[in-house]
Design an enzyme around this catalytic site. Structure first.
Site, short mmCIF file in Angstrom:
data_model
loop_
_atom_site.label_atom_id
_atom_site.label_comp_id
_atom_site.label_asym_id
_atom_site.label_seq_id
_atom_site.Cartn_x
_atom_site.Cartn_y
_atom_site.Cartn_z
N SER A 108 114.14 -37.79 2.13
CA SER A 108 114.01 -38.81 2.88
C SER A 108 115.07 -40.04 2.56
O SER A 108 114.88 -41.10 2.99
CB SER A 108 112.40 -39.57 2.29
N LYS A 111 116.55 -41.61 5.28
CA LYS A 111 116.02 -42.96 6.01
C LYS A 111 116.66 -44.34 5.82
O LYS A 111 116.75 -45.15 6.46
CB LYS A 111 114.58 -43.13 5.49
N SER A 166 107.34 -43.89 2.87
CA SER A 166 108.17 -42.92 3.29
C SER A 166 107.57 -42.23 4.54
O SER A 166 107.72 -40.92 4.81
CB SER A 166 108.53 -41.88 2.28
#
Length: 418
Positions: A108, A111, A166
């Protein structure tokens, strides 16, 4: 002394000799400015910060740990991560790194690139009603914030879901608002290249494991540094707690970055700004963080620690941050987070000016820079002789040779004339 025709001829020859002596150009004879000694120490015992110089980005392509300590530099901590980077978030200088360009799954932390790409397109107060199609294709076992179809959310709520929880569901909705999943993938790839992040290959914009999807500690540090230059990004990534709407009510969400919140027995890091953590079974634990201390801001990325349990990524990031702050002014940079194009543009000005003139008008033009203009561009240039000043020593030598020749000719021919 009676000057005979032979002597006058010899004197004229000496004059001609002086006229044809070549005058060196600035680039041909100018000695390099002396470099500051690596061990220079100020009167209070602190090492003098290294002079700024062009940083060779190829150094970070080497395997293993890269660091250039000066006198008094602290010892690097021993960390188990496969790859990591410590950099100055303001200057972009990489202070130390290990296998910085090693391609690894980012989880993640990708991101961060998603946010850099999508954040500018919609204001935080804009509202959006989620459709069922926008939540299709979310990977099994994904982290979720709890976005529901048919509910209306502010864009700022969705970004809180991305940064704090997340939430891959929030990513899917925001991607749909920005052209769709495939379009978002292409946009992120283009953004990565524009930032000089050449190791990243985007397949799934939420960071979910996908064949061929990789990034690197270097690229994650690039994304983190770019994010810290954006007030919106910084505000979201540094938020510890927020309320997430659920129709007529809301529920609390907490940032999963333990260094920011101090959750689960991980002590908060003083001055931490945040940024993003991640985990998948394929990537292991990944983290990119920023922190401020004493007027200095660092960005650290850590990928896949090999020991210490699930929270080792936080403790290893803590050690690297501590080292980075202690190493201020005590190490020479081993690379830069700036794109290679920017580094070429920041090469020393006199060198660039000379290169342009060589290209346009041949090598002779490189030494034609006016001293005043050169000094204005680079104060160190004042210590470098150029133009006529550079030719002065040779002119004096030529004059001495001419005088010696005249005296020899006078003694040989003038004595007979007398």
């Amino acid at each position: 002394m009676i000057v005979t025709p032979a002597v006058r001829h010899a004197t004229a020859g000496a004059a001609v000799l002086l006229l044809v002596l070549p005058v060196p150009t600035a680039t041909a004879s100018a000695p390099a400015a002396p470099a500051a000694p690596a061990s220079a120490v100020s009167s209070v015992g602190e090492p003098t910060p290294p002079a700024r110089s062009f940083v060779d980005p190829a150094r970070l392509d080497r395997s293993g740990t890269q660091v250039q300590p000066l006198r008094g530099a602290p010892q690097l901590p021993s960390v188990s991560a496969l790859s990591w980077v410590v950099a100055d978030a303001v200057t972009g200088e990489v202070l130390a790194a290990r296998d910085a360009h090693r391609p690894l799954p980012p989880a993640s932390t990708l991101k961060t690139l998603f946010a850099l790409t999508a954040l500018p397109h919609h204001g935080g107060n804009e509202r959006h009603t989620v459709s069922d199609e926008e939540l299709n294709g979310i990977g099994e076992g994904s982290s979720l914030v709890g976005v529901k179809e048919g509910y209306t959310y502010k864009v700022s709520d969705l970004w809180n879901g991305v940064f704090l929880s997340s939430g891959n569901d929030a990513v899917h909705v925001l991607a749909a608002m920005n052209g769709g999943w495939e379009s978002m993938t292409r946009q992120m790839q283009e953004k990565a290249r524009a930032l000089g992040a050449r190791d990243t290959r985007v397949v799934s914009p939420d960071g979910y494991d996908a064949p061929g999807q990789v990034s690197s500690a270097y690229d994650l540090a690039v994304f983190g540094r770019a994010g810290l230059q954006d007030p919106q990004f910084t505000r979201y990534c540094s938020t510890r707690y927020a309320d997430f709407p659920a129709g007529s009510w809301s529920f609390g969400i907490a940032n999963t970055n333990r260094l920011l919140t101090g959750a689960d027995g991980v002590a908060r890091y003083p001055g931490l700004i945040g940024i993003k953590n991640g985990y998948t079974s394929n990537a292991g634990n990944t983290l990119v963080v920023g922190a401020r201390r004493g007027g200095r801001t660092l960005v650290v990325s850590v990928m896949n620690p090999q020991g210490g349990g699930g929270f080792a990524v936080y403790e290893e990031a803590r050690e690297l941050l501590d080292w980075g702050f202690d190493a201020a002014g005590r190490v020479r940079p081993v690379g830069s987070l700036k794109p290679a194009k920017s580094l070429r543009q920041e090469a020393p000005q006199p060198v660039r000016a000379a290169a342009r003139k060589v290209t346009k008008a041949g090598p002779e033009a490189a030494g034609a820079t006016k001293p005043a203009a050169a000094a204005a561009r680079d104060p160190h240039r004042q210590a470098t002789p150029s133009g006529k000043a550079a030719g002065l020593p040779l002119a004096l030598v030529g004059a001495a040779l001419g005088a010696a020749l005249s005296l020899w000719l006078w003694r040989r021919f003038g004595a007979r004339a007398n």
